[in-house]
Design an enzyme around this catalytic site. Sequence first.
Site, mmCIF file in Angstrom:
data_model
loop_
_atom_site.group_PDB
_atom_site.id
_atom_site.type_symbol
_atom_site.label_atom_id
_atom_site.label_comp_id
_atom_site.label_asym_id
_atom_site.label_seq_id
_atom_site.Cartn_x
_atom_site.Cartn_y
_atom_site.Cartn_z
ATOM 1 N N ASP A 157 -11.742 18.015 10.115
ATOM 2 C CA ASP A 157 -12.830 17.111 10.481
ATOM 3 C C ASP A 157 -12.284 15.678 10.394
ATOM 4 O O ASP A 157 -11.138 15.445 9.988
ATOM 5 C CB ASP A 157 -14.071 17.327 9.591
ATOM 6 C CG ASP A 157 -15.344 16.833 10.304
ATOM 7 O OD1 ASP A 157 -15.229 16.079 11.283
ATOM 8 O OD2 ASP A 157 -16.449 17.202 9.875
HETATM 9 C C1 BGC Z 1 -18.338 15.360 12.002
HETATM 10 C C2 BGC Z 1 -17.929 16.411 12.992
HETATM 11 C C3 BGC Z 1 -17.554 15.787 14.318
HETATM 12 C C4 BGC Z 1 -16.479 14.732 14.077
HETATM 13 C C5 BGC Z 1 -15.994 14.073 15.350
HETATM 14 C C6 BGC Z 1 -17.352 14.215 11.926
HETATM 15 O O1 BGC Z 1 -17.837 13.186 11.162
HETATM 16 O O2 BGC Z 1 -18.491 15.956 10.740
HETATM 17 O O3 BGC Z 1 -18.954 17.343 13.155
HETATM 18 O O4 BGC Z 1 -17.128 16.771 15.206
HETATM 19 O O5 BGC Z 1 -16.989 13.744 13.206
HETATM 20 O O6 BGC Z 1 -16.940 13.270 15.916
#
Ligand code: BGC
Length: 762
Positions: A287
């Site tokens: 993530d």
């Molecule tokens: C979130 C993810 C997301 C990623 C990219 C993160 O903060 O937890 O779900 O895909 O950002 O935007």
Amino acid sequence: MKFWIILLLALVVFVSCKTEKSSDENMEINSFINELMAEMTLQEKIGQLNLVTPGGGILTGSVVSTDVEEKIKSGQVGGIFGIYGPEKVKQAQALAVEESRLGIPLLFGSDVIHGYKTTFPIPLGLSCSWDMELIKKTAQVAAKEATADGIFWNFSPMVDIARDPRWGRIAEGAGEDPFLGSAIAKAMVEGYQGDDLSDSKTMMATVKHLALYGASEAGRDYNTVDMSKLRMYNDYLPPYKAAVEAGVGCAMSSFNDVDGIPASGNKWLLTDLLRNQWGFDGFVVSDYTSINEMIAHGMGDLQAVSAMALNAGLDMDMVGEGFLSTLEKSLEEGKVTEEQIDMACRRILEAKYKLGLFDDPYRYNDISRPEKDILSKENRQIAREAAARACVLLKNDNQVLPLKKSGKIALVGPLADSQNNMLGTWAPTGEHHLAVKVVDGFIKNVGSSVQIFYAKGANIVDDPDYAKKINVFGPKVFIDKRSPKEMIDEAINVSKKANVIVAVVGEASEMTGEAANRTNLLIPENQKKLIRALAKTGKPLVLVVMSGRPLALTEELELADAVLFTWHPGVEAGNAIADVIYGDYNPSGKLTATFPRNVGQVPIYHSIRNTGRPQGSDEFQKFKSNYLDVENTPLLPFGYGLSYTDFEYANLKADKTKLTESEVLNITVDIINTGNYDGEEIVQLYIRDMVASITRPLKELKAFEKVPVKKGESKSVSFKISVDDLKFYNANLDYDWEEGEFEIMVGANSADLQSVKVNWSK
Ligand code: BGC
């Protein structure tokens, strides 16, 4: 006999052709990648593991990537997100394909959580449709639109089970139940990916967030998660596994820890479970800076946590650049191996191959597509249907709803004329200005046959500091210059002129979502004051409640005559709500997350286990498992939802009462539409395993069917249950069933069930 032999032979030939084809394909991929990797330097291989964002879309971390162009040209980037549009994507792709040494194409990703530009209801809302075909269709539309805009890798579906509505991200998933959550995970993966990843209208899906992210303690985002393996396997892991079984191309590790080890560095999770037990053959992406965040988790410095992530089986580093900046050193120092780097690189190249990028890196860059494929009339029609089907009717006394298309209505409330809150959280590619406001949807639906009086009545919240936190991605809450009293007075004045009041109240869209947690599950107090004042007028009061989470609506359910819970409905909000309120669509949604009476009951869900001291009746009993101040039962149970018509359940029958392993149980029940409208009913089947080697839930959802039943008609619904439906993970984590007695329950929701008992022996 002859026929069966021929059929069997044909089947054998078909299966062996298929396996031959797939092993030929694998050989082809392997030899292509072997050749390519033989040319690659160590730095170029590490470059493939780097995912950057130049800063488009929503930024959910504090860092963005720098020198992106230079990095692409020098082979230090494997994928990118936050760039949209076929031309822009093509330009960036050209940097990799035409200006880097080996010309390896990039992956272009995005969060397309509930639609691309045609925004559907938030996922929790969509799950309330219990309609797998519809959910799959929304994913297909999302893939078609995103690929038209150059995006072919989606950071969705989010399948985290959530049983705590304080957690803002409950909005992004399918609620509390592993069985329903698994069905939805499958539908979404199939919808996004289709049969062929290289088709220019399908996109690679990412199952997220592995794992258990929805169980963050106290509903506070990113918080510690600690649970038994039994609970993991039986309740929280099934939807991720279902996505893997559906062939998902990518998995994203979560921010939280799992059994004391952050998910992004958890070898048990990312390798033993995901790859070895479940057979996942795609790649794992972290993530947003979740590798770096393991420093704060106390796992060591950037070099240590980056090595830990690679060792655990994580392949691609989102934005953090820990891999890019430390893996070479770790290799020199023997902290990681070249095989591990090669393996991660190979998995990413394999995904690129399957997406068809080595055949044509510009296959998703057809500039004629956006106009044809994005926000088409058909797509918006699907969004309108989806938003109507996501609505859950919570109360409808005296058949206040549907409203007649005549007379005068007062349309009040802070969300009645709001455009910026319709799309809901996590709609970074959606466009607010395209959303249909409720007031506009009503005007369009009823034309001049109804006189509509509008008043705002209240702000979403009155506190400017609170509003500032909600407005972080742009204005959602506008605080009126008038005093709260002036606004309420205006609403009361218009209500006096009307025959019925429709008040559109609830949460702003960014009161849920990432890092948008609440310790209070009430409608904000200033809106409650408005609702109380409206109720006092004595006019029929209909509440339309928008929200991204279950709310504690005890007071509202008492004060209002009817309550329609619409979640955040998406781009067609106003049209869909008008369709439901005026009876063009008879609501059929049912809750997929339990609504508590108050926040103190949280976490709350239907598949609870018995204690040794269960409370036998509704009355308080000392030394039983209960509360002094509130009942154990929820305000509204899982699976609950009304219709404008009435359904009766009759003739529940099991075709056998004693079964052995190979036998299938046939359960039938009649659904009779005794009301005044055609409607659809979601029939639910739950099972209780009466005696087992571990404590088992009092009921578990095991089947459901959504059936249309015309007014005055009756439909027989049947379910086939086999021992596969009785299986669970036991204390040794073996997935098996145990013989004995089972209660099979069928009904309209998890608290309104009829049952039969059967015995199953080995
Ligand atoms: C979130 C993810 C997301 C990623 C990219 C993160 O903060 O937890 O779900 O895909 O950002 O935007």
